[in-house]
Design a protein around this motif. Structure first.
Motif, PDB file in Angstrom:
ATOM      1  N   LEU A 139       0.982  -1.126  -0.131  1.00  0.00           N
ATOM      2  CA  LEU A 139      -0.077   0.154   0.528  1.00  0.00           C
ATOM      3  C   LEU A 139       0.918   1.318  -0.109  1.00  0.00           C
ATOM      4  CD1 LEU A 139      -3.112  -0.504   2.473  1.00  0.00           C
ATOM      5  CD2 LEU A 139      -3.081   0.391  -0.066  1.00  0.00           C
ATOM      6  N   TYR A 141       1.690   1.643  -3.582  1.00  0.00           N
ATOM      7  CA  TYR A 141      -0.618   2.370  -3.944  1.00  0.00           C
ATOM      8  C   TYR A 141      -0.358   3.393  -3.435  1.00  0.00           C
ATOM      9  CZ  TYR A 141      -1.840  -2.049  -7.089  1.00  0.00           C
ATOM     10  OH  TYR A 141      -1.307  -2.918  -8.076  1.00  0.00           O
ATOM     11  N   PHE A 159      -3.799   6.169  -2.768  1.00  0.00           N
ATOM     12  CA  PHE A 159      -4.061   5.519  -1.166  1.00  0.00           C
ATOM     13  C   PHE A 159      -4.853   6.867  -1.127  1.00  0.00           C
ATOM     14  CE2 PHE A 159      -3.021   4.675   3.573  1.00  0.00           C
ATOM     15  CZ  PHE A 159      -4.111   3.789   3.898  1.00  0.00           C
TER      16      PHE A 159
END
Length: 167
Positions: free
Chosen positions: A135, A139, A143
């Motif tokens: 995450l 990403y 996020f």
């Protein structure tokens, strides 16, 4: 034993999903949706996806349903203020729902799995450490955009719900 638990959870999920849609009282509908989220978390537990089960309970059954209940109570919905639906709109909604069901059923019947076998790589993809690393490495921008979108939606909801004072 797992099959019996699956069928019980599936019955609870489908039953509360139908009750969510058919309930006249929005508060009852929200409670049915919370029960549906808990049963979906049970499905995640059966799939040994512990992180997804916990996130589903915390995010959906917790935060989202609190926001929905807060919004429903803030809007003070009652049947006196709701306009009656025309018969043609009810027929159109029923026809479109039936067509969507037919399309989904046809897609389910025609679908075939792409992956026929899995190869073990030795990585634990359910680990919170691995999920957090992915995450915050790969990403991070989506996020952050999701966080900004949620904050903007919260500010918009507060501004919409704010009562105007007549001067």
């Amino acid at each position: 034993m797992i099959t019996i638990i699956f069928y019980i959870l599936a019955a609870i999920t489908l039953g509360t999903g139908i009750l969510t849609v058919l309930s006249k009282n929005p508060i009852h509908s929200a409670v049915y949706m919370v029960i549906c989220f808990f049963s979906i978390s049970g499905h995640f537990l059966l799939l040994n996806a512990l992180f997804l089960a916990v996130v589903n309970i915390v995010v959906y059954a917790g935060a989202i349903m609190v926001l929905i209940l807060f919004t429903l109570m803030l809007m003070n919905l009652s049947e006196q203020n709701e306009p009656k639906k025309k018969v043609i709109s009810r027929i159109a909604a029923t026809a479109s729902a039936c067509l969507m069901g037919i399309v989904l059923l046809a897609a389910l019947i025609k679908s075939t799995p792409i992956i026929e076998g899995y190869q073990a790589e030795g990585l634990d993809y359910q680990s919170v450490n691995v999920i957090g690393q992915v995450l915050l490495d790969e990403y991070l921008v989506p996020f952050e955009f999701a966080a900004i979108l949620l904050i903007t939606a919260m500010i918009g909801a507060v501004l919409i719900s704010k009562k105007e004072t007549k001067a």
